[in-house]
Design a protein around this motif. Structure first.
Motif, PDB file in Angstrom:
ATOM      1  N   ARG A 109       0.829  -1.209   0.000  1.00 41.69           N
ATOM      2  CA  ARG A 109       0.000   0.000   0.000  1.00 41.69           C
ATOM      3  C   ARG A 109       0.864   1.260   0.000  1.00 41.69           C
ATOM      4  N   GLY A 110       0.348   2.299  -0.666  1.00 43.98           N
ATOM      5  CA  GLY A 110       1.078   3.559  -0.735  1.00 43.98           C
ATOM      6  C   GLY A 110       1.218   4.153   0.636  1.00 43.98           C
ATOM      7  N   ARG A 111       2.395   4.681   0.932  1.00 41.50           N
ATOM      8  CA  ARG A 111       2.587   5.278   2.252  1.00 41.50           C
ATOM      9  C   ARG A 111       1.919   6.627   2.324  1.00 41.50           C
ATOM     10  N   ARG A 112       1.582   7.040   3.507  1.00 41.39           N
ATOM     11  CA  ARG A 112       0.841   8.276   3.678  1.00 41.39           C
ATOM     12  C   ARG A 112       1.745   9.482   3.850  1.00 41.39           C
TER      13      ARG A 112
END
Lengths: 304, 314
Positions: B12-15
């Motif tokens: 998942r893309g990091r925030r």
């Protein structure tokens, strides 16, 4: 697959016919289907063939008899000559190429790049941004018309770049409106590429640009071709965007030029018929030569 | 960009921008991002706001609240007129399209797919029916305007009904007929699409199920309605959504065949949007029509996002 088709056609097909009477019986059994499909073929071919035949008939013949009266058919190429030269369809044909080719290459390039980032690079809010792309996919172009046109007009007035006079406006508009769908489609293909391959290239020290150029793009040729054909035909066949974003009559594409024929020559069918077939040439050529990619592209494009 | 950090997709893309962020992603995203923001995100906000404005010249001139919408729904019989029976107006015509076009395309598409699956020339029939998908709506419009020509020595349809002494009928000139005439063209243009998709779905039905039904004595009719129809219902619903979107965006056919006429009888929303804004100079009103189109498509968007997610795409 053959078995599955047979499964739908009744038990009679499962064993080969042995006698003549058996064969005839079987044909009679299927007669309603053949009849129905013949009717379908007729309804789907007759209108186009009618216009095609008409486009090769002299004007006076068109007015005195129907195209189905094949005994009275006389062949001429005059309609095509007249439409291409006097009615400006030749220059409109070239304009259409001028509009379609950059409006295919540009989105293709940008979509591939963005799709690569969405599938194989890591950055914050990646999934959220991709969700935004999907949301934008369905937005009707009408929503963007007024602000984009106003923006182009102000840009033209203040800088004198002439986006609306030339092809700049339509190139930019087609490219931008193609992005959500193209990114969506290509990203879904790119993530299916073998991860090991990309990881290996990275370990060998390849840069992202090089992985994109030498690994991802070459492996994705079928998907890129299908999308490219879809986008090209989309632009080729477009009328609405050309109405809004091509304002100089000398730059009009075929779709817009035919509209002029329709307006001025309400019943001049010899010109309209020839004009419509000039518009159809390229899509039909693509259809018959690249049918597989074409159907794939259109089916995938159905969400657009 | 250290290779070992494995900046590779699917996790998942990091925030936050930090370690693990691949800075070259900026280079890949930026051109598309700029165009999407300038040509899609900003215009959508602009158009929504403009629909509450007079919008002279497409710019914000005078705020008018809901007046554009009020005008469309209450005082513009060419947009929606519920005071007569049957109702009329562009939005009503879209509804007419929605009901007739979507249901008939699905029904005909399925029937042709089933029939074609039982003959040797299946591929040929599918190609013939699919062909209209390749060509421009402008060309479809010309082909059919010719078929509908009121002159029986030119128009095929009037020639056919002429053989039994009827007509000629002005198919596109009669306000009571024009919508059905153009809907028929829309159906003709889209059936091939449904046929190709449903034919693929039909081939996915396991042979055993149909054989078992047949052994149990099911009739062809029962097999069609009890097995084939339910088993293609998922692709049917996806197709239906696509066809609904087609209806909302419908423009070219109407513009070329009748220009919304006779009078305003065959207008649809996309046509009204174009005419009000660009021919009539009423940009606020045009923006309001565009917003209505957008609102109608939001449930469709939601449906598709859910579908994409369930297919584990996102």
């Amino acid at each position: 697959m053959a078995q599955q088709i047979d499964a739908l056609s009744g038990p009679a097909v499962e064993t080969p016919a042995r006698t003549l009477s058996e064969r005839i019986l079987r044909m009679l059994n299927k007669a309603p289907i053949h009849l129905g499909l013949a009717l379908v073929g007729l309804v789907w071919l007759a209108p186009s063939i009618g216009l095609l035949v008409t486009s090769f008939r002299p004007r006076s013949d068109i007015q005195s008899s129907g195209w189905w009266d094949l005994g009275r058919f006389r062949f001429t190429l005059e309609n095509y000559e007249s439409v291409l030269q006097a009615q400006g369809m030749l220059s409109a044909f070239i304009n259409t190429l001028w509009i379609s080719i950059p409006s295919t290459i540009l989105p293709l390039l940008l979509c591939c790049m963005a799709a690569y980032a969405f599938s194989w690079l890591r950055f914050p809010f990646r999934d959220t941004l991709f969700l935004l792309v999907i949301t934008l996919l369905m937005i009707p172009v009408q929503v963007a018309f007024i602000p984009v046109l106003t923006l182009f007009r102000i840009l033209d007035e203040t800088t004198g770049v002439g986006l609306l006079r030339g092809y700049g406006a339509i190139w930019l508009a087609h490219t931008a409106f193609a992005l959500p769908f193209g990114i969506f489609l290509l990203r879904n293909f790119f993530i299916t590429l073998p991860r090991d391959l990309i990881e290996a290239a990275r370990i060998d020290g390849a840069s992202d640009i090089n992985i994109f150029r030498t690994v991802v793009l070459p492996l994705s040729v079928p998907a890129i071709a299908a999308y490219g054909i879809f986008q090209f035909l989309w632009v080729w066949n477009d009328l609405l965007m050309a109405l809004v974003f091509v304002q100089d009559g000398r730059n009009w594409p075929l779709t817009r030029q035919i509209l002029g024929l329709l307006g001025t020559y309400g019943s001049e069918w010899h010109l309209l018929a020839a004009g419509a077939f000039i518009l159809m040439t390229v899509p039909l050529l693509v259809f018959f030569s690249l049918q597989r990619y074409f159907v794939q592209g259109l089916l995938a494009g159905s969400v657009k | 960009m250290t290779a070992a950090s494995g900046a590779i997709g699917s996790s998942r893309g990091r925030r936050s921008w930090g370690e693990g962020t691949n800075w070259s992603s900026l280079v890949f995203l930026l051109p598309a991002a700029i165009l999407v923001i300038v040509f899609l995100v900003y215009p959508t906000i602009y158009t929504v706001l403009l629909s509450f404005n007079r919008g002279r010249n497409g710019e914000f001139t005078e705020w008018v609240g809901l007046r554009n919408y009020e005008q469309l729904f209450l005082r513009d019989p060419a947009f929606i007129n519920l005071s007569t029976f049957p109702p009329s107006g562009a939005m009503w015509n879209n509804l007419l399209w929605l009901i007739l076009y979507v249901s008939i395309v699905l029904a005909l598409g399925l029937i042709i797919a089933v029939m074609a699956g039982r003959v040797r020339y299946e591929a040929l029939i599918k190609a013939v029916v699919f062909l209209p998908m390749a060509i421009a709506a402008t060309a479809l419009a010309v082909i059919w305007t010719f078929v509908y020509s009121p002159n029986p020595t030119q128009g095929l349809l009037n020639a056919i009904i002429g053989t039994v002494g009827a007509g000629p009928v002005a198919w596109l000139g009669n306000p009571d007929l024009v919508n059905y005439a153009i809907i028929a063209v829309g159906i003709w243009g889209s059936v091939g699409f449904a046929t190709v998709i449903l034919s693929a779905a039909l081939k996915g039905i396991p042979t055993e199920i149909i054989e078992a039904a047949r052994v149990d004595g099911a009739s062809e009719r029962q097999i069609f309605f009890r097995i084939i129809v339910p088993m293609v219902s998922l692709p049917m619903s996806v197709l239906a959504v696509t066809l609904v979107v087609n209806v909302v965006k419908l423009f070219d056919l109407i513009f070329v065949m009748t220009a919304g006429g006779p009078g305003t009888a065959s207008r649809v929303m996309a046509f009204t949007m174009y005419t009000e804004a660009f021919a009539g100079g009423l940009f606020g009103k045009g923006a309001a029509v565009a917003v209505i189109m957008l609102l109608i498509l939001i449930p469709v968007m939601a449906f598709n996002i859910r579908r994409f997610r369930s297919e584990a795409v996102v």
